[in-house]
Design a protein around this motif. Structure first.
Motif, PDB file in Angstrom:
ATOM      1  N   PHE A  44       1.061  -1.373  -0.020  1.00 55.96           N
ATOM      2  CA  PHE A  44      -0.042  -0.073   0.267  1.00 55.96           C
ATOM      3  C   PHE A  44       0.952   1.242  -0.176  1.00 55.96           C
ATOM      4  CE2 PHE A  44      -1.844   3.434   2.606  1.00 55.96           C
ATOM      5  CZ  PHE A  44      -3.082   3.535   1.656  1.00 55.96           C
ATOM      6  N   HIS A  45       1.924   1.276   0.809  1.00 57.24           N
ATOM      7  CA  HIS A  45       2.721   2.386   0.958  1.00 57.24           C
ATOM      8  C   HIS A  45       3.784   2.607  -0.237  1.00 57.24           C
ATOM      9  CE1 HIS A  45       1.276   4.037   4.632  1.00 57.24           C
ATOM     10  NE2 HIS A  45       1.184   2.806   5.182  1.00 57.24           N
ATOM     11  N   LYS A  46       3.929   1.627  -0.832  1.00 63.22           N
ATOM     12  CA  LYS A  46       4.941   1.797  -1.791  1.00 63.22           C
ATOM     13  C   LYS A  46       4.828   3.047  -2.883  1.00 63.22           C
ATOM     14  CE  LYS A  46       7.442  -0.740  -5.577  1.00 63.22           C
ATOM     15  NZ  LYS A  46       7.433  -2.206  -6.206  1.00 63.22           N
ATOM     16  N   SER A  47       3.761   3.131  -3.381  1.00 65.15           N
ATOM     17  CA  SER A  47       3.588   4.540  -3.980  1.00 65.15           C
ATOM     18  C   SER A  47       3.705   5.774  -3.342  1.00 65.15           C
ATOM     19  CB  SER A  47       2.401   4.466  -4.994  1.00 65.15           C
ATOM     20  OG  SER A  47       1.033   4.354  -4.137  1.00 65.15           O
ATOM     21  N   HIS A  48       3.079   5.632  -2.113  1.00 66.08           N
ATOM     22  CA  HIS A  48       3.056   7.000  -1.397  1.00 66.08           C
ATOM     23  C   HIS A  48       4.461   7.351  -0.922  1.00 66.08           C
ATOM     24  CE1 HIS A  48      -1.190   6.887  -1.763  1.00 66.08           C
ATOM     25  NE2 HIS A  48      -1.411   5.720  -1.155  1.00 66.08           N
ATOM     26  N   ASN A  49       5.346   6.377  -0.554  1.00 63.83           N
ATOM     27  CA  ASN A  49       6.841   6.552  -0.233  1.00 63.83           C
ATOM     28  C   ASN A  49       7.445   7.263  -1.427  1.00 63.83           C
ATOM     29  OD1 ASN A  49       6.164   5.609   2.467  1.00 63.83           O
ATOM     30  ND2 ASN A  49       6.937   3.719   1.816  1.00 63.83           N
ATOM     31  N   ASN A  50       7.067   6.662  -2.731  1.00 60.26           N
ATOM     32  CA  ASN A  50       7.960   7.170  -3.852  1.00 60.26           C
ATOM     33  C   ASN A  50       7.601   8.608  -3.895  1.00 60.26           C
ATOM     34  OD1 ASN A  50       8.887   4.679  -4.330  1.00 60.26           O
ATOM     35  ND2 ASN A  50       7.496   4.019  -5.849  1.00 60.26           N
ATOM     36  N   LYS A  51       6.303   9.220  -3.803  1.00 62.83           N
ATOM     37  CA  LYS A  51       5.727  10.449  -3.895  1.00 62.83           C
ATOM     38  C   LYS A  51       6.440  11.221  -2.790  1.00 62.83           C
ATOM     39  CE  LYS A  51       1.537   9.365  -6.064  1.00 62.83           C
ATOM     40  NZ  LYS A  51       0.107   9.504  -6.004  1.00 62.83           N
ATOM     41  N   LEU A  52       6.467  10.641  -1.494  1.00 60.07           N
ATOM     42  CA  LEU A  52       7.421  11.488  -0.667  1.00 60.07           C
ATOM     43  C   LEU A  52       8.738  11.769  -0.876  1.00 60.07           C
ATOM     44  CD1 LEU A  52       7.037  12.567   2.441  1.00 60.07           C
ATOM     45  CD2 LEU A  52       7.809  10.357   3.189  1.00 60.07           C
ATOM     46  N   GLY A  53       9.305  10.692  -1.503  1.00 63.21           N
ATOM     47  CA  GLY A  53      10.739  10.887  -1.778  1.00 63.21           C
ATOM     48  C   GLY A  53      10.752  11.969  -2.952  1.00 63.21           C
ATOM     49  N   ARG A  54      10.075  12.042  -3.930  1.00 62.60           N
ATOM     50  CA  ARG A  54      10.232  12.881  -4.795  1.00 62.60           C
ATOM     51  C   ARG A  54       9.905  14.289  -4.389  1.00 62.60           C
ATOM     52  NH1 ARG A  54       7.529   9.079  -8.124  1.00 62.60           N
ATOM     53  NH2 ARG A  54       5.382   9.933  -7.676  1.00 62.60           N
ATOM     54  N   LEU A  55       8.916  14.527  -3.306  1.00 58.90           N
ATOM     55  CA  LEU A  55       8.884  15.839  -2.452  1.00 58.90           C
ATOM     56  C   LEU A  55       9.808  16.364  -1.718  1.00 58.90           C
ATOM     57  CD1 LEU A  55       6.513  17.760  -1.996  1.00 58.90           C
ATOM     58  CD2 LEU A  55       5.751  16.548   0.143  1.00 58.90           C
ATOM     59  N   LEU A  56      10.666  15.361  -0.886  1.00 59.85           N
ATOM     60  CA  LEU A  56      11.510  15.613  -0.044  1.00 59.85           C
ATOM     61  C   LEU A  56      12.887  15.306  -0.099  1.00 59.85           C
ATOM     62  CD1 LEU A  56       9.722  14.855   3.307  1.00 59.85           C
ATOM     63  CD2 LEU A  56       9.935  17.066   2.050  1.00 59.85           C
ATOM     64  N   GLY A  57      13.275  14.498  -1.229  1.00 60.15           N
ATOM     65  CA  GLY A  57      14.521  13.822  -1.380  1.00 60.15           C
ATOM     66  C   GLY A  57      14.323  12.264  -1.146  1.00 60.15           C
ATOM     67  N   GLN A  58      15.024  11.416  -2.033  1.00 61.23           N
ATOM     68  CA  GLN A  58      15.181  10.016  -1.860  1.00 61.23           C
ATOM     69  C   GLN A  58      15.694   9.439  -0.228  1.00 61.23           C
ATOM     70  OE1 GLN A  58      13.962   7.833  -4.054  1.00 61.23           O
ATOM     71  NE2 GLN A  58      13.359   9.598  -4.901  1.00 61.23           N
ATOM     72  N   HIS A  59      16.137  10.545   0.402  1.00 63.64           N
ATOM     73  CA  HIS A  59      16.510  10.011   1.786  1.00 63.64           C
ATOM     74  C   HIS A  59      15.150   9.853   2.495  1.00 63.64           C
ATOM     75  CE1 HIS A  59      18.779   9.453   5.631  1.00 63.64           C
ATOM     76  NE2 HIS A  59      18.140  10.373   6.203  1.00 63.64           N
ATOM     77  N   PHE A  60      14.233  10.224   2.250  1.00 64.03           N
ATOM     78  CA  PHE A  60      12.798  10.294   2.901  1.00 64.03           C
ATOM     79  C   PHE A  60      12.060   8.949   2.201  1.00 64.03           C
ATOM     80  CE2 PHE A  60      14.078  14.412   4.357  1.00 64.03           C
ATOM     81  CZ  PHE A  60      13.645  14.379   5.550  1.00 64.03           C
ATOM     82  N   ASN A  68      10.596   3.267   1.227  1.00 59.70           N
ATOM     83  CA  ASN A  68      10.889   2.124   0.464  1.00 59.70           C
ATOM     84  C   ASN A  68      12.452   1.509   0.638  1.00 59.70           C
ATOM     85  OD1 ASN A  68       8.279   1.856  -0.325  1.00 59.70           O
ATOM     86  ND2 ASN A  68       8.721   2.986  -2.252  1.00 59.70           N
ATOM     87  N   ASN A  69      13.221   2.577   0.573  1.00 62.04           N
ATOM     88  CA  ASN A  69      14.610   1.988   0.640  1.00 62.04           C
ATOM     89  C   ASN A  69      14.718   1.601   2.038  1.00 62.04           C
ATOM     90  OD1 ASN A  69      15.253   3.325  -1.804  1.00 62.04           O
ATOM     91  ND2 ASN A  69      15.475   5.225  -0.763  1.00 62.04           N
ATOM     92  N   ASP A  70      14.178   1.894   3.158  1.00 55.95           N
ATOM     93  CA  ASP A  70      14.352   1.187   4.527  1.00 55.95           C
ATOM     94  C   ASP A  70      13.829  -0.088   4.506  1.00 55.95           C
ATOM     95  OD1 ASP A  70      14.914   4.099   4.796  1.00 55.95           O
ATOM     96  OD2 ASP A  70      14.258   4.354   6.758  1.00 55.95           O
ATOM     97  N   GLU A  71      12.840  -0.037   3.828  1.00 57.96           N
ATOM     98  CA  GLU A  71      12.040  -1.619   3.742  1.00 57.96           C
ATOM     99  C   GLU A  71      12.857  -2.434   2.949  1.00 57.96           C
ATOM    100  OE1 GLU A  71       9.133  -2.698   5.299  1.00 57.96           O
ATOM    101  OE2 GLU A  71       9.322  -0.934   6.391  1.00 57.96           O
ATOM    102  N   GLN A  72      13.500  -2.012   1.896  1.00 59.70           N
ATOM    103  CA  GLN A  72      14.462  -2.805   1.203  1.00 59.70           C
ATOM    104  C   GLN A  72      15.595  -3.332   1.938  1.00 59.70           C
ATOM    105  OE1 GLN A  72      13.456  -3.913  -1.704  1.00 59.70           O
ATOM    106  NE2 GLN A  72      15.411  -5.523  -1.731  1.00 59.70           N
ATOM    107  N   ASP A  73      16.279  -2.350   2.730  1.00 59.37           N
ATOM    108  CA  ASP A  73      17.264  -2.728   3.441  1.00 59.37           C
ATOM    109  C   ASP A  73      16.849  -3.971   4.794  1.00 59.37           C
ATOM    110  OD1 ASP A  73      18.909  -0.926   2.308  1.00 59.37           O
ATOM    111  OD2 ASP A  73      18.436   0.762   3.519  1.00 59.37           O
ATOM    112  N   LEU A  74      15.696  -3.611   5.353  1.00 51.93           N
ATOM    113  CA  LEU A  74      15.389  -4.588   6.145  1.00 51.93           C
ATOM    114  C   LEU A  74      15.052  -5.986   5.513  1.00 51.93           C
ATOM    115  CD1 LEU A  74      14.190  -4.912   9.296  1.00 51.93           C
ATOM    116  CD2 LEU A  74      11.918  -4.432   8.224  1.00 51.93           C
ATOM    117  N   LEU A  75      14.445  -6.064   4.576  1.00 58.49           N
ATOM    118  CA  LEU A  75      14.382  -7.383   3.649  1.00 58.49           C
ATOM    119  C   LEU A  75      15.579  -7.990   3.484  1.00 58.49           C
ATOM    120  CD1 LEU A  75      11.664  -6.621   1.087  1.00 58.49           C
ATOM    121  CD2 LEU A  75      11.423  -8.172   3.056  1.00 58.49           C
ATOM    122  N   THR A  76      16.682  -7.121   3.307  1.00 61.85           N
ATOM    123  CA  THR A  76      17.968  -7.989   2.849  1.00 61.85           C
ATOM    124  C   THR A  76      18.551  -8.413   4.144  1.00 61.85           C
ATOM    125  OG1 THR A  76      18.384  -6.032   1.125  1.00 61.85           O
ATOM    126  CG2 THR A  76      20.279  -7.188   2.212  1.00 61.85           C
TER     127      THR A  76
END
Length: 518
Positions: A488-504, A507-515
Motif C-alpha cells: 500500500f505505502h510503496k507508491s506513497h513513499n515514492n511520492k514522499l521521496g520526490r517531494l523531500l528527497g530520496q532519503h525520505f 521504500n529504501n528502508d524497507e528494502q534494507d530490512l528485507l536484505t
C-alpha cells in the motif's frame, strides 16, 4: 419513688428532638429540590423551543415530507448536481424520506444520528480522535456485537464492509453544538505584529496587566508515535523557547469545532507563555522568547470541514490547517517529524488500543479492513477526498492508516509556505543523532545557539512517550501484515521521496530490512 428514664431513638417522631431533626432536614433539602426542578424544566423548555424552531426552518426550505441530502461524488471533476443521474462520476442528489412525528430535544439531536430506514436515533460521537468501531456503527452496518469478530467479506476481513458508495446509505447529520458560533478564520483581519517581539504578538485593549496577546511562532506537526512529544520536551528546555504552554492544544484541528470555537479560546492556551514573553527582554528592549504549538493533529486532521455550511456540496476541503496558519501568521515556522509509516502504524495501534486481545492477530484483521475500505474509496474518488472525508468506519478504526500518507499532508504546507519555512525530520535520524538535529532546529528557529555542554545535557535527557511496559511483551506484527502495508505505502513513499528527497523514501528502508532478514 424514682422511675427509670426511658431513652428514645434520636430520630423518633414522638420526641421533640426527633421532630426538630426532621424539620431541619426538610428545610435544607426541599429548597434544593425546588431549584433543581425549576432549572430542569426551564432548560428542557429552551431545548424543545430551539428544536421546534429548527424543524420549522427546515420545513420552510424543503418539502415537509422529505428531507433533502445532497451527496456529491467526485472523480476529480466538479459539476452541478442533477437528480437521478447515473453513477458516472457526476454529482448526485438523493432525497430520503423521514418522519417528524416524535420530536427529539436538541441536545439529543446533536448527540445522535437518525437511521432513515427505521426512524430510530443512534448515538454518534463527533470526535474523530476516538478509536475503535463502536456498537452504534455495528448496528448501522447491520453487524451485531457477536457477529463483529466473525463476519467475513470477500477479502477475508472479519470487520464489516464499507458502504461509502452505496446510494441507499444515508449521510450522517453533522451539526454544530448548541449556542456555538463558528469563526471563519479565513475572514479574519490580518494582525499587526509588534516589531520589538520575535514571537508574533499584537496589542490588545482593556487588559492593563497584559496588554498583548501572542500566537505560536512555530508549529511542531507530525504523526502520533513519531517523536513529537519527545522533541517538544527538549525544545522547550532552550532559554528562548517558553515552557509555559500546553504541548497539544489541538485547537485548529479539533477543539475549535466543539467547545472552544472563538479565537479568544485559542489565545488562552498561550496566555502563560505570553506573560513569559512580555516579561523577558534584553537591554535593547527586544523580547527574544518564542512559543510553539506541538499538536501533531495539525498535520493530518482535516475532517471537520464537512461541518461548515459553506462546504455543503464539496467533496474536498477548500482550505486545510496549513491555509489557516498561513492566513493569520504567514511567517510561521513549520517543523514536521515523520517515521516509517509501517512501524508508526503498529506503534500507534499498541499505544491507543485497549483490551487483552490486542496484538498481531487483531492488528492484521484491522489492517485488512482499512485497506479494503480505502481501496474501495479510491476506485471512485481522489486520494484527497478519501483522506480528508473518510468513511466513518475508518475514522473509528483502531488502525489509522491514513496518517502515514505523509506526502499528501505535507503538500498542503508546501502549497502555501515557502520551503525555507518548513523543516522535515526523520524520527529514525533524530533518535540516533539527537544533538545534531536539535542544533539544526534551533538555527531554523533563529534562537541563540547553546553551548555544547547545554546541548548535550538536553540530548541526554530521558526519552518521552515511549512504548508502554505492557506492550513491550506483545509480539511484532505478522510478516504477511507488513507485506500488505508495504504494498500500500510503496507508491506513497515514492511520492514522499520526490517531494523531500530520496532519503525520505521509506521504500529504501524497507528494502534494507528485507536484505537483513535474508
Amino acid at each position: 419513688m424514682t422511675g427509670k428514664r426511658v431513652v428514645y431513638p434520636r430520630c423518633c417522631f414522638n420526641q421533640r428532638r426527633g421532630r426538630r431533626h426532621i424539620v431541619m432536614v426538610l428545610f435544607s433539602v426541599v429548597p434544593l429540590l425546588l431549584v433543581y426542578f425549576t432549572f430542569y424544566k426551564y432548560h428542557v423548555g429552551v431545548l424543545k423551543s430551539d428544536f421546534l424552531i429548527q424543524m420549522k426552518e427546515n420545513k420552510n426550505q424543503v418539502n415537509p415530507n422529505f428531507r433533502s441530502e445532497e451527496i456529491v461524488r467526485n472523480r476529480g471533476v466538479s459539476s452541478k448536481s442533477t437528480k437521478g443521474s447515473e453513477d458516472n462520476g457526476q454529482d448526485l442528489e438523493i432525497h430520503y424520506k423521514t418522519s417528524t412525528k416524535n420530536l427529539i430535544p436538541l441536545n439529543k439531536l446533536l448527540a445522535y444520528k437518525i437511521d432513515h430506514k427505521t426512524d430510530k436515533w443512534q448515538n454518534i460521537s463527533l470526535n474523530s480522535g476516538v478509536t475503535g468501531v463502536s456498537n452504534e456503527y455495528n448496528k448501522a452496518f447491520n453487524v451485531t456485537l457477536n457477529e463483529n469478530r466473525n463476519i467475513a467479506n470477500k477479502n477475508g476481513s472479519k470487520f464489516p464492509k464499507s458502504r461509502r458508495n452505496n446510494r441507499n446509505q444515508p449521510a450522517p447529520i453533522k451539526l454544530f453544538p448548541r449556542n456555538i458560533k463558528h469563526v471563519d478564520l479565513m475572514k479574519m483581519e490580518p494582525f499587526t505584529f509588534l516589531e520589538e517581539y520575535r514571537n508574533p504578538c499584537y496589542a490588545v485593549e482593556n487588559d492593563r496587566l497584559l496588554p498583548l496577546r501572542c500566537i505560536p511562532y512555530f508549529y511542531l506537526i507530525g504523526a502520533p508515535k513519531s517523536g513529537t512529544t519527545d522533541l517538544f520536551s527538549r525544545l522547550i528546555k532552550h532559554k528562548e523557547i517558553s515552557e509555559n504552554v500546553i504541548k497539544e492544544p489541538q485547537w485548529l484541528a479539533k477543539r475549535r469545532f466543539s467547545s472552544n470555537p472563538n479565537w479568544a479560546s485559542y489565545e488562552k492556551y498561550f496566555i502563560a507563555a505570553t506573560s513569559d514573553i512580555y516579561a523577558k527582554k534584553d537591554p535593547d528592549g527586544f523580547h527574544p522568547v518564542i512559543v510553539g504549538d506541538g499538536s501533531p493533529s495539525t498535520m493530518w486532521v482535516n475532517d471537520y470541514w464537512t461541518f461548515l455550511p459553506e462546504y455543503k456540496n464539496l467533496t474536498e476541503p477548500l482550505y486545510t490547517n496549513a491555509d489557516y496558519i498561513h492566513h493569520f501568521n504567514p511567517d510561521a515556522k513549520i517543523i514536521a517529524i515523520v517515521r516509517n509509516p509501517i512501524d508508526r502504524l503498529y506503534s500507534d495501534y499498541l499505544y491507543f488500543t485497549s483490551g487483552k486481545d490486542k496484538g498481531p492477530d487483531r492488528f492484521h484483521e484491522g489492517v485488512k479492513f482499512v485497506l479494503n475500505t480505502t481501496r474501495s474509496c479510491l476506485e471512485r474518488n481522489t486520494l484527497r477526498h478519501c483522506l480528508y472525508k473518510p468513511d466513518v468506519t475508518v475514522t473509528k478504526s483502531e488502525v489509522r492508516l491514513r496518517i502515514g500518507v505523509y506526502h499528501l499532508h505535507l503538500k498542503e504546507y508546501f502549497r502555501v509556505f515557502p520551503k525555507q519555512q518548513i523543516l522535515v525530520i526523520k524520527m529514525e535520524d533524530y533518535s540516533k543523532h539527537t544533538s545534531e538535529h536539535l542544533s539544526k532546529i534551533f538555527d531554523f528557529l533563529n534562537v541563540a545557539r547553546l553551548p555544547i555542554e547545554d546541548l548535550q545535557e538536553i540530548s541526554n535527557a530521558a526519552k518521552k512517550n515511549t512504548r508502554k511496559k505492557g506492550d513491550i511483551k506483545i509480539r511484532d506484527m505478522f510478516p504477511e501484515t507488513r507485506k500488505l502495508l508495504r504494498e500500500f505505502h510503496k507508491s506513497h513513499n515514492n511520492k514522499l521521496g520526490r517531494l523531500l528527497g530520496q532519503h525520505f523514501n521509506y521504500n529504501n528502508d524497507e528494502q534494507d530490512l528485507l536484505t537483513k532478514n535474508v
